[in-house]
Motif scaffolding. Structure first.
Motif, PDB file in Angstrom:
ATOM      1  N   GLY A 142       0.813  -1.205   0.000  1.00 28.17           N
ATOM      2  CA  GLY A 142       0.000   0.000   0.000  1.00 28.17           C
ATOM      3  C   GLY A 142       0.847   1.256   0.000  1.00 28.17           C
ATOM      4  O   GLY A 142       0.526   2.242  -0.683  1.00 28.17           O
ATOM      5  N   TYR A 143       1.939   1.235   0.778  1.00 32.37           N
ATOM      6  CA  TYR A 143       2.809   2.418   0.793  1.00 32.37           C
ATOM      7  C   TYR A 143       3.427   2.664  -0.578  1.00 32.37           C
ATOM      8  O   TYR A 143       3.517   3.818  -1.030  1.00 32.37           O
ATOM      9  N   LEU A 144       3.857   1.615  -1.258  1.00 29.59           N
ATOM     10  CA  LEU A 144       4.476   1.793  -2.579  1.00 29.59           C
ATOM     11  C   LEU A 144       3.472   2.382  -3.571  1.00 29.59           C
ATOM     12  O   LEU A 144       3.847   3.172  -4.450  1.00 29.59           O
ATOM     13  N   TRP A 145       2.204   2.001  -3.440  1.00 31.66           N
ATOM     14  CA  TRP A 145       1.182   2.606  -4.292  1.00 31.66           C
ATOM     15  C   TRP A 145       1.008   4.086  -3.951  1.00 31.66           C
ATOM     16  O   TRP A 145       1.050   4.941  -4.826  1.00 31.66           O
ATOM     17  N   LEU A 146       0.848   4.383  -2.662  1.00 34.92           N
ATOM     18  CA  LEU A 146       0.665   5.769  -2.238  1.00 34.92           C
ATOM     19  C   LEU A 146       1.900   6.614  -2.536  1.00 34.92           C
ATOM     20  O   LEU A 146       1.790   7.800  -2.883  1.00 34.92           O
ATOM     21  N   ASN A 147       3.059   6.018  -2.400  1.00 38.16           N
ATOM     22  CA  ASN A 147       4.318   6.719  -2.634  1.00 38.16           C
ATOM     23  C   ASN A 147       4.420   7.242  -4.063  1.00 38.16           C
ATOM     24  O   ASN A 147       5.042   8.280  -4.323  1.00 38.16           O
ATOM     25  N   SER A 148       3.805   6.541  -4.996  1.00 34.03           N
ATOM     26  CA  SER A 148       3.866   6.953  -6.402  1.00 34.03           C
ATOM     27  C   SER A 148       3.069   8.229  -6.666  1.00 34.03           C
ATOM     28  O   SER A 148       3.317   8.921  -7.655  1.00 34.03           O
ATOM     29  N   PHE A 149       2.109   8.533  -5.781  1.00 35.43           N
ATOM     30  CA  PHE A 149       1.256   9.707  -5.975  1.00 35.43           C
ATOM     31  C   PHE A 149       1.465  10.787  -4.920  1.00 35.43           C
ATOM     32  O   PHE A 149       0.925  11.882  -5.054  1.00 35.43           O
ATOM     33  N   SER A 150       2.198  10.477  -3.865  1.00 35.41           N
ATOM     34  CA  SER A 150       2.263  11.363  -2.703  1.00 35.41           C
ATOM     35  C   SER A 150       2.741  12.767  -3.072  1.00 35.41           C
ATOM     36  O   SER A 150       3.776  12.940  -3.722  1.00 35.41           O
ATOM     37  N   PRO A 151       2.005  13.815  -2.626  1.00 35.92           N
ATOM     38  CA  PRO A 151       2.437  15.187  -2.877  1.00 35.92           C
ATOM     39  C   PRO A 151       3.445  15.691  -1.853  1.00 35.92           C
ATOM     40  O   PRO A 151       3.966  16.803  -1.999  1.00 35.92           O
ATOM     41  N   LEU A 152       3.723  14.895  -0.804  1.00 35.41           N
ATOM     42  CA  LEU A 152       4.651  15.336   0.230  1.00 35.41           C
ATOM     43  C   LEU A 152       6.071  15.323  -0.311  1.00 35.41           C
ATOM     44  O   LEU A 152       6.509  14.324  -0.901  1.00 35.41           O
ATOM     45  N   PRO A 153       6.836  16.390  -0.113  1.00 30.09           N
ATOM     46  CA  PRO A 153       8.172  16.492  -0.710  1.00 30.09           C
ATOM     47  C   PRO A 153       9.261  15.789   0.100  1.00 30.09           C
ATOM     48  O   PRO A 153       9.632  16.226   1.181  1.00 30.09           O
ATOM     49  N   TYR A 154       9.711  14.669  -0.397  1.00 25.40           N
ATOM     50  CA  TYR A 154      10.885  13.972   0.135  1.00 25.40           C
ATOM     51  C   TYR A 154      11.388  13.046  -0.963  1.00 25.40           C
ATOM     52  O   TYR A 154      10.812  12.991  -2.059  1.00 25.40           O
ATOM     53  N   ASN A 155      12.458  12.311  -0.716  1.00 25.54           N
ATOM     54  CA  ASN A 155      13.078  11.461  -1.738  1.00 25.54           C
ATOM     55  C   ASN A 155      12.254  10.175  -1.893  1.00 25.54           C
ATOM     56  O   ASN A 155      12.505   9.178  -1.218  1.00 25.54           O
ATOM     57  N   HIS A 156      11.306  10.195  -2.806  1.00 23.13           N
ATOM     58  CA  HIS A 156      10.384   9.060  -2.950  1.00 23.13           C
ATOM     59  C   HIS A 156      11.074   7.836  -3.546  1.00 23.13           C
ATOM     60  O   HIS A 156      10.702   6.706  -3.223  1.00 23.13           O
ATOM     61  N   ALA A 157      12.055   8.029  -4.388  1.00 20.31           N
ATOM     62  CA  ALA A 157      12.766   6.882  -4.964  1.00 20.31           C
ATOM     63  C   ALA A 157      13.523   6.129  -3.873  1.00 20.31           C
ATOM     64  O   ALA A 157      13.481   4.892  -3.797  1.00 20.31           O
ATOM     65  N   LEU A 158      14.220   6.867  -3.010  1.00 24.96           N
ATOM     66  CA  LEU A 158      14.981   6.242  -1.925  1.00 24.96           C
ATOM     67  C   LEU A 158      14.058   5.528  -0.948  1.00 24.96           C
ATOM     68  O   LEU A 158      14.306   4.375  -0.577  1.00 24.96           O
ATOM     69  N   THR A 159      12.987   6.190  -0.536  1.00 22.10           N
ATOM     70  CA  THR A 159      12.106   5.587   0.461  1.00 22.10           C
ATOM     71  C   THR A 159      11.339   4.397  -0.106  1.00 22.10           C
ATOM     72  O   THR A 159      11.067   3.425   0.617  1.00 22.10           O
ATOM     73  N   GLY A 160      10.980   4.444  -1.384  1.00 22.03           N
ATOM     74  CA  GLY A 160      10.314   3.303  -1.996  1.00 22.03           C
ATOM     75  C   GLY A 160      11.224   2.090  -2.038  1.00 22.03           C
ATOM     76  O   GLY A 160      10.811   0.971  -1.694  1.00 22.03           O
ATOM     77  N   ALA A 161      12.472   2.302  -2.462  1.00 25.84           N
ATOM     78  CA  ALA A 161      13.437   1.197  -2.490  1.00 25.84           C
ATOM     79  C   ALA A 161      13.699   0.673  -1.078  1.00 25.84           C
ATOM     80  O   ALA A 161      13.821  -0.539  -0.854  1.00 25.84           O
ATOM     81  N   SER A 162      13.778   1.593  -0.102  1.00 29.20           N
ATOM     82  CA  SER A 162      14.017   1.197   1.286  1.00 29.20           C
ATOM     83  C   SER A 162      12.855   0.364   1.821  1.00 29.20           C
ATOM     84  O   SER A 162      13.069  -0.645   2.514  1.00 29.20           O
ATOM     85  N   ALA A 163      11.616   0.757   1.510  1.00 27.86           N
ATOM     86  CA  ALA A 163      10.445   0.009   1.985  1.00 27.86           C
ATOM     87  C   ALA A 163      10.438  -1.402   1.418  1.00 27.86           C
ATOM     88  O   ALA A 163      10.171  -2.379   2.143  1.00 27.86           O
ATOM     89  N   ALA A 164      10.713  -1.531   0.126  1.00 26.85           N
ATOM     90  CA  ALA A 164      10.730  -2.856  -0.496  1.00 26.85           C
ATOM     91  C   ALA A 164      11.837  -3.723   0.093  1.00 26.85           C
ATOM     92  O   ALA A 164      11.628  -4.909   0.396  1.00 26.85           O
TER      93      ALA A 164
END
Length: 435
Positions: free
Chosen positions: A84-106
């Motif tokens: 669910g986070y990876l789905w939300l992460n793709s659309f999230s308007p909050l500004p942070y490093n989404h590529a890093l956090t997505g890889a970290s979550a996986a």
């Protein structure tokens, strides 16, 4: 005697992919109904979201081939949360490093799941209770639960609609010892007693446990104390008909699917709108989406704020100090201002908040190894017993830090009880092992 139906590997795989798909559809609907929570859908990012979740969903094959264990139950719920986070992460308007956090979550999910699912070899049981001693223990649990409830009633006993609990819960003040007692009793000890009674056919005493668990709701005003007993009954019925692994998968697939269906019917005027909307808000939003959304919030907050370095653990806070003087859930609530408490799972607290996304997979691995120890200590017990006794704990791991769940919610105590349980206790012709 009813023998639960056992699914084949491919049947489980189909259920797993169906669950992953319906969770993404549910989050798409959540974004449309709850935009105030920084949940959005942008068509231009839809392909990226589908690609990220599809790649991550390849991990679901692990659940198709793994044996059932404590780690299977906890791991599947956490897998769905990260999906669910990876789905939300793709659309999230909050500004942070989404590529890093997505890889970290996986990577964190994989680090947790591998030991939690596949380290299950039994440890030699150095000491085991007799069946007579277990019966005495169960009586002691009931007495302790009644005493705890009586103590809680002296501080608060108020029936409040589920939607209004936050208006009253912030004013509740229990002694620390009583807080710990209510958490351990409601999340670990009473479910443990319920599992023992249910599997041994002591249905009147199992019903008494359910009543005691329900009595914790007007005291604590938490959703877990209200829905935990209902959850256990549902798991009991489902696991009677179908194997424990399929029960775990269906325990998310069915409620989330019903929520999506209710919402579709309600939006088309085929039902009274209030009922399906309330169900969708409770199950699809609160139960399924919020744990994933918490990872988004924590990533945003700690991208610009000091890490905790595990100081949310009270003992460490006293030794090393802490940049936050309040509980982390309270800090997050005040920052975002949505109401409620933004406590979160191990991936958010022991991972993102404590060490940041770069090192989060290491803490996830450590947590997975600890769950693997639980697997080994519980090895030899019936799958249904592990499922029912830890059914409420699984929900706690989704919404509460790992260390807090081990201590104040009684997960560590539960694991110890599993180790001490006589393995022949649930056999029809079981006798006292220690005369």
């Amino acid at each position: 005697m009813i023998i639960p139906y056992e699914l084949g590997v491919w049947q489980r795989a189909i259920l797993l992919y169906a669950c992953s798909t319906i969770c993404c559809i549910s989050l798409f609907c959540v974004a449309a109904r709850y935009p105030a929570f920084h949940i959005t859908n942008h068509p231009i990012w839809l392909f990226r979201a589908a690609l990220a979740t599809l790649a991550f969903a390849s991990l679901s094959w692990l659940f198709a081939i793994a044996r059932f264990s404590f780690g299977y139950l906890i791991g599947f719920y956490l897998y769905v949360m990260v999906l669910g986070y990876l789905w939300l992460n793709s659309f999230s308007p909050l500004p942070y490093n989404h590529a890093l956090t997505g890889a970290s979550a996986a990577a964190s999910a994989a680090s947790f799941l591998l030991p939690a699912l596949f380290i299950c070899a039994p440890l030699r049981q150095m000491c085991a209770l007799s069946i007579r001693s277990v019966d005495r223990l169960l009586t002691a649990i009931l007495v302790a639960a009644i005493a705890t409830i009586a103590a809680g009633v002296s501080y608060n006993f108020k029936f409040v609609e589920i939607g209004n609990i936050y208006q009253f819960r912030g004013a509740l003040a229990f002694p620390t010892a009583l807080n710990y007692a209510m958490g351990i009793v409601g999340t670990a000890l009473l479910p443990f007693a319920y599992a023992c009674f249910a599997l041994r056919g002591s249905f009147w005493r199992a019903g008494l446990v359910i009543v005691l668990m329900l009595l914790l709701y007007p005291i604590t005003l938490t959703k877990m104390t209200l829905f935990g007993p209902i959850w256990l009954v549902v798991l009991t019925i489902a696991s009677r008909l179908i194997e424990s692994r399929a029960t775990v998968i269906l325990s998310l697939l069915v409620p989330i699917s019903v929520g999506v269906l209710f919402l579709a019917l309600g939006d088309r005027g085929l039902q009274a709108l209030d009922a399906p909307s309330a169900y969708f808000g409770l199950v699809n939003f609160r139960m399924a989406a919020i744990p994933s959304l918490a990872m988004d919030y924590y990533n945003f907050f700690f991208a610009t704020h000091e890490l905790t370095n595990f100081c949310q653990i009270r003992l460490l806070s006293a030794l090393i100090g802490c940049p936050y003087q309040e509980a982390l859930g309270t800090v997050m609530n005040k920052f975002f201002g949505f109401g409620g408490y933004f406590n979160a799972s191990l991936f958010a607290t022991e991972g993102i908040a404590s060490v940041g996304p770069t090192f989060a997979p290491l803490t996830a691995l450590a947590c997975g190894l600890f769950i693997a120890i639980g697997n080994r200590l519980a090895a030899g017990l019936p799958d249904r017993f592990i499922l029912l006794s830890s059914g409420v704990l699984a929900q706690a791991f989704l919404n509460i830090p790992f260390t807090t769940t081990l201590l104040s919610q009684g997960a560590g105590f539960m694991i110890l009880l599993w180790y001490l349980m006589p393995r022949k206790m649930f056999e029809p012709d079981s006798k006292d092992l220690c005369q």
